[in-house]
Design a protein around this motif. Structure first.
Motif, mmCIF file in Angstrom:
data_model
loop_
_atom_site.group_PDB
_atom_site.id
_atom_site.type_symbol
_atom_site.label_atom_id
_atom_site.label_comp_id
_atom_site.label_asym_id
_atom_site.label_seq_id
_atom_site.Cartn_x
_atom_site.Cartn_y
_atom_site.Cartn_z
ATOM 1 N N VAL A 1 -14.514 11.553 -21.749
ATOM 2 C CA VAL A 1 -14.617 12.926 -21.256
ATOM 3 C C VAL A 1 -13.501 13.803 -21.804
ATOM 4 O O VAL A 1 -13.723 14.960 -22.182
ATOM 5 C CB VAL A 1 -14.615 12.943 -19.714
ATOM 6 N N LEU A 2 -12.273 13.271 -21.849
ATOM 7 C CA LEU A 2 -11.153 14.063 -22.357
ATOM 8 C C LEU A 2 -11.386 14.459 -23.816
ATOM 9 O O LEU A 2 -11.098 15.594 -24.216
ATOM 10 C CB LEU A 2 -9.853 13.267 -22.234
ATOM 11 N N ALA A 3 -11.903 13.524 -24.606
ATOM 12 C CA ALA A 3 -12.145 13.814 -26.022
ATOM 13 C C ALA A 3 -13.252 14.844 -26.200
ATOM 14 O O ALA A 3 -13.141 15.778 -27.007
ATOM 15 C CB ALA A 3 -12.493 12.530 -26.765
ATOM 16 N N THR A 4 -14.331 14.704 -25.443
ATOM 17 C CA THR A 4 -15.433 15.665 -25.575
ATOM 18 C C THR A 4 -15.020 17.050 -25.097
ATOM 19 O O THR A 4 -15.396 18.059 -25.689
ATOM 20 C CB THR A 4 -16.671 15.188 -24.799
ATOM 21 N N GLN A 5 -14.202 17.096 -24.033
ATOM 22 C CA GLN A 5 -13.716 18.389 -23.564
ATOM 23 C C GLN A 5 -12.782 19.036 -24.580
ATOM 24 O O GLN A 5 -12.823 20.253 -24.794
ATOM 25 C CB GLN A 5 -13.002 18.221 -22.226
ATOM 26 N N GLY B 1 -13.978 24.011 -30.382
ATOM 27 C CA GLY B 1 -15.095 24.840 -30.811
ATOM 28 C C GLY B 1 -14.977 26.267 -30.299
ATOM 29 O O GLY B 1 -15.267 27.231 -31.025
ATOM 30 N N ARG B 2 -14.537 26.428 -29.065
ATOM 31 C CA ARG B 2 -14.352 27.779 -28.508
ATOM 32 C C ARG B 2 -13.277 28.542 -29.288
ATOM 33 O O ARG B 2 -13.427 29.734 -29.577
ATOM 34 C CB ARG B 2 -13.963 27.691 -27.035
ATOM 35 N N ASP B 3 -12.179 27.840 -29.605
ATOM 36 C CA ASP B 3 -11.097 28.497 -30.353
ATOM 37 C C ASP B 3 -11.572 28.912 -31.747
ATOM 38 O O ASP B 3 -11.261 30.008 -32.226
ATOM 39 C CB ASP B 3 -9.894 27.556 -30.470
ATOM 40 N N ILE B 4 -12.326 28.032 -32.390
ATOM 41 C CA ILE B 4 -12.885 28.367 -33.702
ATOM 42 C C ILE B 4 -13.873 29.522 -33.564
ATOM 43 O O ILE B 4 -13.907 30.447 -34.388
ATOM 44 C CB ILE B 4 -13.562 27.131 -34.330
ATOM 45 N N GLY B 5 -14.661 29.495 -32.501
ATOM 46 C CA GLY B 5 -15.627 30.561 -32.254
ATOM 47 C C GLY B 5 -14.966 31.911 -32.079
ATOM 48 O O GLY B 5 -15.509 32.942 -32.502
#
Length: 395
Positions: A294-298, A304-308
């Motif tokens: 879970v930690l890795a997927t989060q 992804g949000r930061d790149i977005g």
């Protein structure tokens, strides 16, 4: 022949541009398209036929009288060498003038061994591939090289590449031209991934951004069908764009809050180690995410949000129809891409995203070497490339 080819006005190299897409045309069609007489067209075609770049393929349907021969690109006339170097692997490909692969070789090669050893390996493999298919070195008309670091495209020299010790400002084209006396073009791996993706997409796209997310973060930008490199060849260096609210994070470049320092593979691995996971490399991060940690997927979702956030600005500036996400971290599942979509679709103007596709890039590594081949072919079949070929062919 070469004197005709190099004369001012509409020469054979100009005529060839009407045939290089492979679509067959008659002499009459070429005369109509150029405004030249059929006799002039015949002379120009003779020059191209002597170079074996075009050939008659079949007869057109007759409308009465003698049928007209259809002329088209002869892709087997010459070959192009292309290579893509990663941090620890390399692929060398031999292709014809339509980018069809004739021979290929992939091997583990450490780019940190230095330019002389790595490029010497490339030359050895290139000669071996030519021998295997029975083509002489004189059939090679251009060479395309992709490197995993910043490159000044005009000179082919790497510029302060972080994972390539000994490569800074090394004259790659000069080294290779000591053996293959043709034009050698060098670019960074992300630009060539973008070229390769565009060349192999089923429907094609004229406006796209390819993002590679691994140890670093970079982008290849295609606008109106052309790769955008910028004044010094660093267009698309998204890794050093500042992410808002992250000024406390110091980047290796010396600035604060850079996207690469926030969302790059080493940054994610370091943050997960602090949380107790044994993540010491990008590969460890991918493995943890694939196992469902879970930690890795989060962490990947947040990356992804930061790149977005950075891509939202790019969407407004460039208005792409596709954003493709590749690199090691993109192979860890949909978490990274989901984060990119979340922010880009929410924060961009509706008109800019109404037809915008955000998707994974090709799952294999072939796009980069295909991009290197496309870059070399574009150069070889340009007006100046055809004229250089004629000079080499002159007695």
């Amino acid at each position: 022949m070469s004197a005709q080819l190099l004369t001012k006005g509409f020469g054979a190299s100009d005529l060839f541009q009407l045939l290089r897409d492979g679509a067959p045309q008659t002499r009459a069609q070429l005369a109509s398209a150029t405004g030249l007489s059929r006799s002039t067209i015949a002379l120009r075609l003779d020059e191209l036929i002597e170079l074996e770049l075009v050939a008659p393929i079949r007869d057109a349907v007759s409308t009465g009288g003698r049928p007209s021969a259809l002329m088209a690109l002869n892709p087997a006339a010459r070959v192009v060498l292309a290579a893509e170097f990663g941090a620890s692997h390399a692929t060398v490909t031999l292709v014809d003038l339509s980018a069809v692969v004739i021979a290929e070789h992939t091997e583990d090669v450490e780019v940190a061994l230095g330019p002389e050893r790595v490029l010497g390996w490339f030359i050895d493999v290139a000669n071996r591939l030519l021998d295997e298919v029975g083509r002489p070195p004189s059939d090679v008309v251009a060479i395309g090289i992709g490197l995993p670091g910043p490159v000044e495209h005009e000179t082919g020299r790497p510029k302060n590449p972080p994972i390539m010790p000994g490569w800074d400002d090394f004259d790659v084209p000069h080294f290779i031209r000591a053996v293959f006396d043709v034009r050698v073009l060098v670019d960074n791996d992300v630009n060539l991934l973008a070229l390769g993706e565009r060349a192999t997409m089923a429907s094609g796209t004229e406006n796209m951004i390819l993002i590679k997310v691994s140890t670093g973060i970079g982008a290849g930008i295609v606008s109106d069908g052309r790769l955008i490199r910028g004044a010094q060849g660093i267009a698309g260096d998204l890794g050093h764009v500042q992410v808002s609210g992250r000024q406390e994070i110091i980047c290796t470049c010396g600035n604060r809050g850079c996207l690469e320092a926030v969302a790059g593979g080493p940054a994610i691995a370091a943050n997960l180690r602090k949380a107790g996971l044994p993540t010491y490399s990008v590969r460890d991060v991918v493995k943890a995410a694939r196992s469902g940690n879970v930690l890795a997927t989060q962490a990947l979702r947040q990356a992804g949000r930061d790149i977005g956030e950075v891509l939202t600005t790019c969407v407004s500036l460039i208005n792409p129809s596709a954003i493709l996400i590749g690199g090691s971290l993109a192979r860890a599942g949909d978490h990274l891409i989901a984060g990119v979509r979340e922010v880009v679709y929410a924060r961009s103007m509706p008109l800019a995203t109404s037809r915008l596709t955000i998707a994974p890039s090709r799952p294999d590594e072939s796009a980069g070497v295909i991009g290197a081949a496309v870059m070399a072919i574009e150069s070889a079949l340009s007006r100046t490339g055809i004229e250089a070929m004629a000079r080499r062919n002159a007695p």
